[in-house]
Structures are given as C-alpha cells and as structure tokens.
Design a protein around this motif. Sequence first.
Motif, PDB file in Angstrom:
ATOM      1  N   ASP A 209       0.833  -1.210   0.000  1.00 24.23           N
ATOM      2  CA  ASP A 209       0.000   0.000   0.000  1.00 24.23           C
ATOM      3  C   ASP A 209       0.867   1.259   0.000  1.00 24.23           C
ATOM      4  OD1 ASP A 209      -2.325  -1.546   0.169  1.00 24.23           O
ATOM      5  OD2 ASP A 209      -2.413  -1.429   2.351  1.00 24.23           O
ATOM      6  N   LEU A 210       1.910   1.256   0.801  1.00 25.61           N
ATOM      7  CA  LEU A 210       2.739   2.447   0.953  1.00 25.61           C
ATOM      8  C   LEU A 210       3.502   2.764  -0.325  1.00 25.61           C
ATOM      9  CD1 LEU A 210       4.137   1.890   4.556  1.00 25.61           C
ATOM     10  CD2 LEU A 210       2.152   3.243   3.857  1.00 25.61           C
ATOM     11  N   ILE A 211       4.076   1.753  -0.959  1.00 22.84           N
ATOM     12  CA  ILE A 211       4.854   2.008  -2.170  1.00 22.84           C
ATOM     13  C   ILE A 211       3.947   2.450  -3.311  1.00 22.84           C
ATOM     14  CG2 ILE A 211       6.275   0.889  -3.944  1.00 22.84           C
ATOM     15  CD1 ILE A 211       7.739  -0.546  -1.722  1.00 22.84           C
ATOM     16  N   VAL A 212       2.783   1.854  -3.432  1.00 22.87           N
ATOM     17  CA  VAL A 212       1.822   2.320  -4.437  1.00 22.87           C
ATOM     18  C   VAL A 212       1.473   3.778  -4.184  1.00 22.87           C
ATOM     19  CG1 VAL A 212      -0.545   2.078  -5.277  1.00 22.87           C
ATOM     20  CG2 VAL A 212       0.882   0.042  -4.963  1.00 22.87           C
ATOM     21  N   HIS A 213       1.189   4.113  -2.933  1.00 26.74           N
ATOM     22  CA  HIS A 213       0.782   5.473  -2.579  1.00 26.74           C
ATOM     23  C   HIS A 213       1.914   6.473  -2.848  1.00 26.74           C
ATOM     24  CE1 HIS A 213      -1.398   8.545  -0.271  1.00 26.74           C
ATOM     25  NE2 HIS A 213      -0.263   8.818   0.352  1.00 26.74           N
ATOM     26  N   ILE A 214       3.117   6.151  -2.433  1.00 29.71           N
ATOM     27  CA  ILE A 214       4.246   7.079  -2.586  1.00 29.71           C
ATOM     28  C   ILE A 214       4.586   7.287  -4.053  1.00 29.71           C
ATOM     29  CG2 ILE A 214       6.733   7.343  -2.169  1.00 29.71           C
ATOM     30  CD1 ILE A 214       6.186   5.855   0.539  1.00 29.71           C
ATOM     31  N   THR A 215       4.624   6.193  -4.823  1.00 31.94           N
ATOM     32  CA  THR A 215       5.065   6.315  -6.214  1.00 31.94           C
ATOM     33  C   THR A 215       3.991   6.880  -7.134  1.00 31.94           C
ATOM     34  OG1 THR A 215       4.508   4.002  -6.740  1.00 31.94           O
ATOM     35  CG2 THR A 215       6.768   4.473  -5.961  1.00 31.94           C
ATOM     36  N   GLU A 216       2.771   7.047  -6.641  1.00 28.68           N
ATOM     37  CA  GLU A 216       1.790   7.837  -7.394  1.00 28.68           C
ATOM     38  C   GLU A 216       2.267   9.284  -7.533  1.00 28.68           C
ATOM     39  OE1 GLU A 216      -2.526   5.757  -6.373  1.00 28.68           O
ATOM     40  OE2 GLU A 216      -1.802   7.425  -5.155  1.00 28.68           O
ATOM     41  N   ALA A 217       3.057   9.742  -6.546  1.00 29.35           N
ATOM     42  CA  ALA A 217       3.446  11.146  -6.484  1.00 29.35           C
ATOM     43  C   ALA A 217       4.878  11.391  -6.921  1.00 29.35           C
ATOM     44  CB  ALA A 217       3.264  11.678  -5.062  1.00 29.35           C
ATOM     45  N   MET A 218       5.780  10.444  -6.695  1.00 26.86           N
ATOM     46  CA  MET A 218       7.201  10.733  -6.912  1.00 26.86           C
ATOM     47  C   MET A 218       7.939   9.498  -7.389  1.00 26.86           C
ATOM     48  SD  MET A 218       8.475  10.959  -2.930  1.00 26.86           S
ATOM     49  CE  MET A 218       6.936  11.775  -2.471  1.00 26.86           C
ATOM     50  N   THR A 219       9.047   9.741  -8.049  1.00 23.64           N
ATOM     51  CA  THR A 219       9.944   8.688  -8.491  1.00 23.64           C
ATOM     52  C   THR A 219      10.874   8.301  -7.345  1.00 23.64           C
ATOM     53  OG1 THR A 219       9.904   9.485 -10.772  1.00 23.64           O
ATOM     54  CG2 THR A 219      11.745   8.083 -10.147  1.00 23.64           C
ATOM     55  N   LEU A 220      10.993   7.017  -7.110  1.00 23.19           N
ATOM     56  CA  LEU A 220      11.957   6.498  -6.144  1.00 23.19           C
ATOM     57  C   LEU A 220      13.181   6.004  -6.891  1.00 23.19           C
ATOM     58  CD1 LEU A 220       9.588   4.506  -3.741  1.00 23.19           C
ATOM     59  CD2 LEU A 220      10.564   6.786  -3.403  1.00 23.19           C
ATOM     60  N   LEU A 221      14.348   6.243  -6.306  1.00 25.96           N
ATOM     61  CA  LEU A 221      15.621   5.903  -6.925  1.00 25.96           C
ATOM     62  C   LEU A 221      16.304   4.779  -6.159  1.00 25.96           C
ATOM     63  CD1 LEU A 221      16.948   9.533  -7.539  1.00 25.96           C
ATOM     64  CD2 LEU A 221      15.742   8.049  -9.158  1.00 25.96           C
ATOM     65  N   PRO A 222      17.217   4.059  -6.798  1.00 25.49           N
ATOM     66  CA  PRO A 222      17.952   3.013  -6.080  1.00 25.49           C
ATOM     67  C   PRO A 222      18.629   3.571  -4.831  1.00 25.49           C
ATOM     68  CG  PRO A 222      18.366   2.864  -8.431  1.00 25.49           C
ATOM     69  CD  PRO A 222      17.591   4.133  -8.222  1.00 25.49           C
ATOM     70  N   GLY A 223      18.427   2.892  -3.711  1.00 29.42           N
ATOM     71  CA  GLY A 223      18.978   3.339  -2.443  1.00 29.42           C
ATOM     72  C   GLY A 223      18.047   4.195  -1.619  1.00 29.42           C
ATOM     73  N   ASP A 224      16.951   4.674  -2.215  1.00 29.44           N
ATOM     74  CA  ASP A 224      15.971   5.411  -1.416  1.00 29.44           C
ATOM     75  C   ASP A 224      15.380   4.491  -0.350  1.00 29.44           C
ATOM     76  OD1 ASP A 224      16.337   7.773  -2.746  1.00 29.44           O
ATOM     77  OD2 ASP A 224      14.487   7.674  -3.903  1.00 29.44           O
ATOM     78  N   VAL A 225      14.935   5.096   0.737  1.00 33.83           N
ATOM     79  CA  VAL A 225      14.466   4.344   1.904  1.00 33.83           C
ATOM     80  C   VAL A 225      13.064   4.792   2.271  1.00 33.83           C
ATOM     81  CG1 VAL A 225      14.838   3.996   4.395  1.00 33.83           C
ATOM     82  CG2 VAL A 225      16.781   3.918   2.817  1.00 33.83           C
ATOM     83  N   ILE A 226      12.222   3.825   2.622  1.00 35.37           N
ATOM     84  CA  ILE A 226      10.889   4.100   3.142  1.00 35.37           C
ATOM     85  C   ILE A 226      10.825   3.593   4.580  1.00 35.37           C
ATOM     86  CG2 ILE A 226       8.418   3.623   2.921  1.00 35.37           C
ATOM     87  CD1 ILE A 226       8.941   3.173  -0.081  1.00 35.37           C
ATOM     88  N   LEU A 227      10.479   4.485   5.512  1.00 31.81           N
ATOM     89  CA  LEU A 227      10.249   4.094   6.905  1.00 31.81           C
ATOM     90  C   LEU A 227       8.765   3.827   7.072  1.00 31.81           C
ATOM     91  CD1 LEU A 227      12.479   6.648   8.881  1.00 31.81           C
ATOM     92  CD2 LEU A 227      13.130   4.535   7.713  1.00 31.81           C
ATOM     93  N   THR A 228       8.427   2.670   7.630  1.00 37.49           N
ATOM     94  CA  THR A 228       7.060   2.166   7.558  1.00 37.49           C
ATOM     95  C   THR A 228       6.225   2.418   8.806  1.00 37.49           C
ATOM     96  OG1 THR A 228       7.842  -0.015   8.281  1.00 37.49           O
ATOM     97  CG2 THR A 228       7.699   0.372   5.908  1.00 37.49           C
ATOM     98  N   GLY A 229       6.731   3.211   9.751  1.00 38.95           N
ATOM     99  CA  GLY A 229       5.976   3.492  10.964  1.00 38.95           C
ATOM    100  C   GLY A 229       6.496   2.701  12.143  1.00 38.95           C
ATOM    101  N   THR A 230       6.063   3.109  13.334  1.00 32.91           N
ATOM    102  CA  THR A 230       6.582   2.512  14.563  1.00 32.91           C
ATOM    103  C   THR A 230       5.465   1.953  15.424  1.00 32.91           C
ATOM    104  OG1 THR A 230       8.124   2.915  16.404  1.00 32.91           O
ATOM    105  CG2 THR A 230       6.480   4.614  15.990  1.00 32.91           C
ATOM    106  N   PRO A 231       5.699   0.820  16.105  1.00 38.08           N
ATOM    107  CA  PRO A 231       4.698   0.300  17.045  1.00 38.08           C
ATOM    108  C   PRO A 231       4.678   1.118  18.334  1.00 38.08           C
ATOM    109  CG  PRO A 231       6.634  -1.103  17.025  1.00 38.08           C
ATOM    110  CD  PRO A 231       6.841  -0.076  15.950  1.00 38.08           C
ATOM    111  N   ALA A 232       3.743   0.789  19.204  1.00 40.47           N
ATOM    112  CA  ALA A 232       3.589   1.505  20.472  1.00 40.47           C
ATOM    113  C   ALA A 232       4.812   1.295  21.357  1.00 40.47           C
ATOM    114  CB  ALA A 232       2.329   1.023  21.189  1.00 40.47           C
ATOM    115  N   GLY A 233       4.950   2.201  22.331  1.00 43.82           N
ATOM    116  CA  GLY A 233       6.021   2.085  23.305  1.00 43.82           C
ATOM    117  C   GLY A 233       7.125   3.098  23.153  1.00 43.82           C
ATOM    118  N   VAL A 234       6.927   4.083  22.272  1.00 43.41           N
ATOM    119  CA  VAL A 234       7.960   5.104  22.108  1.00 43.41           C
ATOM    120  C   VAL A 234       8.183   5.815  23.439  1.00 43.41           C
ATOM    121  CG1 VAL A 234       7.373   5.412  19.690  1.00 43.41           C
ATOM    122  CG2 VAL A 234       6.309   6.894  21.376  1.00 43.41           C
ATOM    123  N   GLY A 235       9.418   6.306  23.612  1.00 47.82           N
ATOM    124  CA  GLY A 235       9.716   6.947  24.891  1.00 47.82           C
ATOM    125  C   GLY A 235      11.003   7.723  24.840  1.00 47.82           C
ATOM    126  N   PRO A 236      11.361   8.335  25.968  1.00 47.64           N
ATOM    127  CA  PRO A 236      12.461   9.303  25.977  1.00 47.64           C
ATOM    128  C   PRO A 236      13.842   8.680  25.870  1.00 47.64           C
ATOM    129  CG  PRO A 236      11.579   8.998  28.185  1.00 47.64           C
ATOM    130  CD  PRO A 236      10.672   8.242  27.264  1.00 47.64           C
TER     131      PRO A 236
END
Length: 261
Positions: A209-236
């Motif tokens: 879903d994410l790659i389809v959504h992102i590449t609708e708008a922009m070209t991705l190049l070799p080595g580009d990185v997609i961060l897919t989100g974080t689970p609960a528990g973030v902290g200081p």
Amino acid sequence: MRIARFSIDGNVAFGAVEGQGTVESGDLVLDIIKGIPYADFELSGTKVPLNKVRLLPPVLPNKVVAIGRNYAEHAAELGNEVPDAPITFFKPTTSVIGSGDAIEYPSFSNDLHHEAELAVVIGRMCREVPRERVRDVILGYTCANDVTARDVQAREKQWARAKGFDTSCPLGPWVETDLDPHDLTIQATVNGEQRQLGRTSDMVRSIEDLIVHITEAMTLLPGDVILTGTPAGVGPLRVGDEVAVTIEGIGTLTNKVIKRG
C-alpha cells in the motif's frame, strides 16, 4: 543475502555478510562485492572480518520517505487517530547515520524519543508502481530509528525540524534481501530495557500500500528508503543512553546518545 556498506583503510565498499553472530562477536566476515548492489554484481572472494571494518549506513539514500501513524496503538498512545490516508514526510540525507554512530541530542529539544521501524530499501528507479510489481522494486530491508524531538513535533505544524535534524535517522546494520517482511517482531531497547515490542503485521497499511501510494506522487531511486511506521512504546532518550532496534530476520541497529557539539 545480507549486504553491508563499510569502510576499511580509507576505502568504501559493499560486502556480503557471511556467518552467524553479532557485529561484535567476531564470527562474521564480509565478502567484498564487485560493483554496487543495485545492479548485477559478483562476489570478489576477498574476505575481511566484519569487526575489523567500520560499518557505514547500508545505503546513502537520495531521500528517506517516512510514514506517520501506521500502527494504531502508537497513534493512540500519542492521542491521535489513524489517518484516512498515509501521513508522509521526509528525512534529509544529512539525518542518516549507521549502526555504532552517535545520535546527537539536538540543542533545541528537551524531549527526544526513539521510534523503532522497519525500513524498505528501493533497488531500482520506479514510478507509479502497481501492487503486483512492488516486490520487483525492493532491494531489501533494514532496521531504522526515526528519532524524534517530540516537543518540537508538538509545537510546530511541520515535522521537518522535529524528525529531520542531523543524526535523526540511524539505519543498519545491513540490508537483508531475502526476507518476508509481513509478520516480523520489531523491538527497541534502551540500556537493555525493552521499550517497544510489536509485529510488522500490525501495520495499518502494508508495504505494498505504501509504495503504491508514494510512487503515485514521486519517483523512487535506487537506495531510497521508506520508513514504515513505529509500534507503540515510544519513549524518551537521554544523553548517555544506548538504544537498540532489533528486527526479526535482519539484526540489531545500535546507537548511543551524546550531547550535540
């Protein structure tokens, strides 16, 4: 295959990681790659112990495209709803560091947080990718920490400073090319204490879903990185802390927090 980027004697190269163990164990070796991993390449047969080189960020992306609130429990812990469409933002190339490098606590924040994430590494130039071709454009996967100045994020409408400051995007320790990413354990520890524990199957929107959504708008190049989100528990995080992100089937990304400057 696990592909690492490293420096030795002032030279930078890619290598295939061989053996079992950790970065520090001395049980891993690198078979130096002829060429770059984004095209056909050969292994040179020249091998060096991994603990004798300096690991670098496994890729130098043209851009890092990050996704916000892609785990429902994480959205809820910060008092947010899951958005109707993916929230996308950029982290600049100057934010990228490797495993073992230091996270510099920014002088303009008093509330720095860790965010353990699965990172997708793009292997070929692509645009408007259909779902059935998503796997074809992925080189592999690595661990990421979307380090965030939470207080700055709360008071500024744009997240550029809160999530894009220098050293805010640790990646590593290597790229794993042979992996099913859809149901992996992802965790973060701080000074050995577990903070985050989730599974990639809990993502609201899948990698496809994410790659389809992102590449609708922009070209991705070799080595580009997609961060897919974080689970609960973030902290200081505090100066002196050691934060580690571990993802099943990949390995562990470890960084210490130091005072900036």
